[in-house]
Design a protein around this motif. Sequence first.
Motif, PDB file in Angstrom:
ATOM      1  N   ALA A 173    -110.231  12.546  10.617  1.00 46.75           N
ATOM      2  CA  ALA A 173    -109.464  13.573   9.907  1.00 46.75           C
ATOM      3  C   ALA A 173    -108.362  14.145  10.796  1.00 46.75           C
ATOM      4  N   LEU A 174    -108.656  14.317  12.068  1.00 45.60           N
ATOM      5  CA  LEU A 174    -107.634  14.831  12.992  1.00 45.60           C
ATOM      6  C   LEU A 174    -106.470  13.850  13.130  1.00 45.60           C
ATOM      7  N   ASP A 202    -103.872  14.433  10.613  1.00 45.53           N
ATOM      8  CA  ASP A 202    -103.346  15.803  10.550  1.00 45.53           C
ATOM      9  C   ASP A 202    -102.064  15.937  11.371  1.00 45.53           C
ATOM     10  N   GLU A 203    -101.240  16.893  10.993  1.00 44.61           N
ATOM     11  CA  GLU A 203    -100.003  17.144  11.737  1.00 44.61           C
ATOM     12  C   GLU A 203    -100.263  17.639  13.158  1.00 44.61           C
ATOM     13  N   GLY A 204    -101.470  18.136  13.425  1.00 41.42           N
ATOM     14  CA  GLY A 204    -101.812  18.595  14.768  1.00 41.42           C
ATOM     15  C   GLY A 204    -102.201  17.485  15.730  1.00 41.42           C
ATOM     16  N   TRP A 205    -102.246  16.241  15.241  1.00 42.76           N
ATOM     17  CA  TRP A 205    -102.623  15.093  16.081  1.00 42.76           C
ATOM     18  C   TRP A 205    -101.569  14.863  17.156  1.00 42.76           C
ATOM     19  N   THR A 208    -106.044  18.484  20.140  1.00 42.39           N
ATOM     20  CA  THR A 208    -105.030  18.558  19.095  1.00 42.39           C
ATOM     21  C   THR A 208    -104.305  19.895  19.187  1.00 42.39           C
ATOM     22  N   ALA A 220    -106.516  22.803  14.667  1.00 41.75           N
ATOM     23  CA  ALA A 220    -105.877  21.945  13.663  1.00 41.75           C
ATOM     24  C   ALA A 220    -106.688  22.060  12.372  1.00 41.75           C
ATOM     25  N   ARG A 221    -106.047  21.882  11.249  1.00 42.99           N
ATOM     26  CA  ARG A 221    -106.635  22.119   9.921  1.00 42.99           C
ATOM     27  C   ARG A 221    -108.006  21.448   9.698  1.00 42.99           C
ATOM     28  N   PRO A 222    -108.246  20.212  10.124  1.00 37.67           N
ATOM     29  CA  PRO A 222    -109.555  19.615   9.848  1.00 37.67           C
ATOM     30  C   PRO A 222    -110.747  20.421  10.387  1.00 37.67           C
ATOM     31  N   GLU A 244    -112.186  22.743   7.833  1.00 36.26           N
ATOM     32  CA  GLU A 244    -112.912  22.118   6.730  1.00 36.26           C
ATOM     33  C   GLU A 244    -114.329  21.700   7.114  1.00 36.26           C
TER      34      GLU A 244
END
Length: 174
Positions: free
Chosen positions: A40-41, A44-47, A69, A168-170, A173
């Motif tokens: 998931a990471l 993500d844009e934070g990768w 991240t 980061a967003r993941p 979740e």
Amino acid sequence: MLIRRETPADVDAIRAVHSAAFATTDGGGGVPVEATLVDALRADEGWLPAYSLVAVDPDGQVVGHVVATRGRVGGEPVALGLGPLGVLPQWQRRGVGSALMHAVLGAADAREEPLVVLLGHPDYYPRFGFGPAVELGVTPPQPWGPQYFMARPMHAWRRSIRGEFRYARPFDEL
């Protein structure tokens, strides 16, 4: 053992490392969240590919993995969120995790990242310069105990970096 950046060919091996490293012994048998979190990471844009590192044995087998991240403090992209860090069980307690930590922290410092934050065991991470993030004015996104929510200021750190940390967003979740 060699530490290098992840390649596309490593994806399945990285998932296997985290599946084995975080497997529960309670017989639940489910896939550990860490195994799917890295996937998931990656999406993500934070990768940040420069901070996804693998440890490989002399035969080229991936035996460990760490990732950091993009994180934010007070809404600013001035930190890295470190984790997960996983090592195959048969390679644990042999210096692989420490080597991965030194490598990812060295990369972060070389790339002038100001701060690295993690949620982890207070008996393990202080040896790498981590301490309670709240002592730096960085608060957790959830009510985690300050002994577990840790940060390490790097050479580029500034005292003005203060506020709530966001992974980061993941991570939200989970």
